[in-house]
Design an enzyme around this catalytic site. Structure first.
Site, short mmCIF file in Angstrom:
data_model
loop_
_atom_site.label_atom_id
_atom_site.label_comp_id
_atom_site.label_asym_id
_atom_site.label_seq_id
_atom_site.Cartn_x
_atom_site.Cartn_y
_atom_site.Cartn_z
N ARG A 63 53.75 43.98 40.43
CA ARG A 63 52.54 43.86 39.92
C ARG A 63 52.52 46.44 40.52
NH1 ARG A 63 46.89 43.78 41.97
NH2 ARG A 63 45.24 43.61 39.84
N HIS A 67 51.25 48.71 37.37
CA HIS A 67 49.71 49.55 37.89
C HIS A 67 50.71 51.05 38.13
CE1 HIS A 67 46.59 46.51 38.65
NE2 HIS A 67 47.74 46.27 37.89
N ASN A 95 42.66 48.23 40.74
CA ASN A 95 43.36 48.70 42.21
C ASN A 95 43.36 48.43 43.51
OD1 ASN A 95 45.58 49.33 40.44
ND2 ASN A 95 45.60 51.69 40.89
N HIS A 194 52.91 36.70 36.38
CA HIS A 194 52.25 35.88 36.84
C HIS A 194 52.72 34.01 37.24
CE1 HIS A 194 48.12 38.36 35.14
NE2 HIS A 194 49.17 38.68 36.19
C1 HEM Z 1 48.00 41.16 30.65
C2 HEM Z 1 47.60 41.52 31.80
C3 HEM Z 1 47.09 41.55 32.62
C4 HEM Z 1 46.20 41.32 32.88
C5 HEM Z 1 44.57 41.41 32.81
C6 HEM Z 1 46.79 40.84 35.02
C7 HEM Z 1 45.25 41.01 35.72
C8 HEM Z 1 45.79 40.15 37.20
C9 HEM Z 1 45.14 40.57 38.43
C10 HEM Z 1 42.77 40.26 38.00
C11 HEM Z 1 45.55 39.83 39.51
C12 HEM Z 1 44.99 39.84 40.42
C13 HEM Z 1 44.38 41.03 41.15
C14 HEM Z 1 43.25 40.17 42.60
O1 HEM Z 1 43.29 39.82 42.58
O2 HEM Z 1 43.54 41.07 43.36
C15 HEM Z 1 46.79 40.04 38.53
C16 HEM Z 1 48.11 39.43 39.61
C17 HEM Z 1 49.70 39.70 39.58
N1 HEM Z 1 50.06 40.45 38.81
FE1 HEM Z 1 48.85 41.50 36.70
N2 HEM Z 1 48.09 41.23 35.29
C18 HEM Z 1 48.69 41.82 33.88
C19 HEM Z 1 49.94 41.90 33.64
C20 HEM Z 1 50.84 42.03 34.67
C21 HEM Z 1 52.25 42.56 34.11
C22 HEM Z 1 52.63 42.35 32.97
C23 HEM Z 1 52.95 42.46 35.46
C24 HEM Z 1 54.10 42.27 36.08
C25 HEM Z 1 54.92 42.65 34.76
C26 HEM Z 1 51.82 41.51 36.43
C27 HEM Z 1 52.31 41.10 37.81
C28 HEM Z 1 51.43 40.87 38.71
C29 HEM Z 1 51.57 39.88 39.89
C30 HEM Z 1 53.29 39.57 40.28
C31 HEM Z 1 50.32 39.44 40.26
C32 HEM Z 1 50.30 38.53 41.36
C33 HEM Z 1 50.54 40.15 42.96
C34 HEM Z 1 50.01 39.67 44.21
O3 HEM Z 1 50.16 38.24 44.67
O4 HEM Z 1 50.36 40.89 45.20
N3 HEM Z 1 50.56 41.20 36.08
N4 HEM Z 1 47.24 40.28 37.72
#
Ligand code: HEM
Ligand SMILES: *[C@@H]1O[C@H](CO)[C@@H](O)[C@H](O)[C@H]1NC(C)=O
Ligand SMILES: *[C@@H]1O[C@H](CO)[C@@H](O)[C@H](O)[C@H]1NC(C)=O
Ligand SMILES: *[C@@H]1O[C@H](CO)[C@@H](O)[C@H](O)[C@H]1NC(C)=O
Length: 318
Positions: A63, A67, A95, A194
């Protein structure tokens, strides 16, 4: 003789300058082959250690890379700390209190500096570490093009505007990826990030309390850990197997069990439904599209040549 060689050299140099300024400089997997031959091993070993300490770290680093790339390109701007005179991206809405893994990148950077100082950018370290996190959690591998340099600047406002929100609808998701040169297919494949990791209650509360395109039993079970008010930082897994890079995320979407509203937008009687269905029953199709899209995401406006710098420490400009 000497002067004609000198003249050819000057002409050649001018040609090089012209072509590189017209084409930009390409990233290459072999960029550090001679200057830092152990780079890939150092990063992989450090990531293996980090992920075995805490499996979620593979997700967190993935992630972090997303970002970084979505804010003025993959230039390690996301890693810069705020100071009295400098505002970075860490306090941006997507972030703050959310991004993690900075200390893992710092550890890797220290080891890389010990092996080959002032050579490898933080942006490239992050690109490699993100790939390794995916691989270590059982996902696909890909060759990482290298040669990015580190920004001397960051943009809080671009971080707030360019990173998509979990409340975004499909049209907005498609357009925010399109603004980075990524297709709707890339968007749907990359959302497969995700398949691993966790989200905080604040990011999915409205979905589980108010949305109608959600499996009722799933909504109920998620409400247990995420009260209607309070508990903003309580975590829920983004899919049933948060430490395993599989395709359960897409199976969940088909079952209306997407955790974020933005997740379920990919399967909501619209243009991405058929692709989600394909990924839900074909892990290999997903894994291969995801890997290709990660390379494209990693190519978003890198600094190359003499632009930017090779940071000595990832949290601070030289
Ligand atoms: C399509 C639009 C996307 C949205 C709206 C989005 C939104 C989010 C949100 C809200 C979270 C939770 C953050 C939190 O609660 O602190 C999250 C977690 C995550 N996102 Fe996304 N995301 C998107 C695309 C992506 C992409 C493109 C990737 C990587 C290729 C990605 C990888 C991740 C990962 C791996 C997590 C978990 C992180 C952790 O457990 O520390 N996301 N995302
Ligand atoms: C890199 O290391 C060498 C040898 O240890 C040292 O002399 C040099 O100053 C270092 N370069 C930078 C830019 O830190
Ligand atoms: C659900 O929607 C109502 C009406 O728009 C709103 O007042 C309420 O705050 C929402 N609840 C949650 C948990 O988002
Ligand atoms: C799609 O449309 C059907 C029929 O109107 C509806 O039952 C369903 O909830 C909609 N959304 C999803 C995610 O399937």
């Amino acid at each position: 003789m000497a002067s004609s060689i000198a003249r050819s050299f000057v002409i050649l140099s001018i040609l090089c300058v012209i072509t590189s300024s017209v084409n930009g400089q390409q990233l290459s997997p072999n960029f550090y082959a001679r200057s830092c031959p152990n780079l890939l091993t150092i990063v992989r070993n450090a990531m293996r250690q980090a992920v075995s300490n805490e499996a979620r770290m593979g997700a967190s680093i993935l992630r972090l890379f997303f970002h970084d790339c979505f804010v003025n390109g993959c230039d390690a701007s996301v890693l810069l700390d705020d100071t009295a005179t400098f505002t970075g991206e860490k306090t941006a809405r997507p972030n703050q209190n959310s991004l993690r893994g900075f200390e893992v990148i710092d550890t890797i950077k220290t080891r890389v500096e010990n092996a080959c100082n002032a050579t490898v950018s933080c942006a490239d370290i992050l690109a490699l570490a993100a790939r390794d996190g995916v691989v270590l959690l059982g996902g696909p591998s890909w060759t990482v093009p290298l040669g990015r340099r580190d920004a001397r600047t960051a943009s809080l406002s671009a971080a707030n505007s360019d990173i998509p929100s979990p409340f975004a609808n499909l049209a907005t998701l498609i357009s925010s990826f399109s603004a980075k040169g990524l297709s709707a297919t890339d968007m749907t494949a990359l959302s497969g990030g995700h398949v691993i990791g966790f989200a905080r209650c604040a990011t999915f509360r409205t979905r589980i309390y108010n949305d109608t395109n959600i499996d009722a039993q799933f909504a109920n079970s998620r409400r247990t850990g995420c009260p209607a008010s309070g508990g903003d930082n309580n975590l829920a897994a983004l899919d049933p197997t948060p430490n395993r890079f599989d395709n359960a995320y897409y199976q969940n979407l088909v079952g209306r069990r997407g955790l974020l509203r933005s997740d379920q937008e990919l399967f909501n009687n619209a243009s991405q439904d058929s692709l989600v269905r394909t990924y839900s029953n074909n892990y290999r199709a997903f894994a291969s599209d995801f890997a290709a899209a990660m390379v494209r995401m990693g190519n978003i406006s890198p600094l190359t040549g003499t632009n930017g710098e090779i940071r000595r420490k990832c949290g601070v400009v030289n």
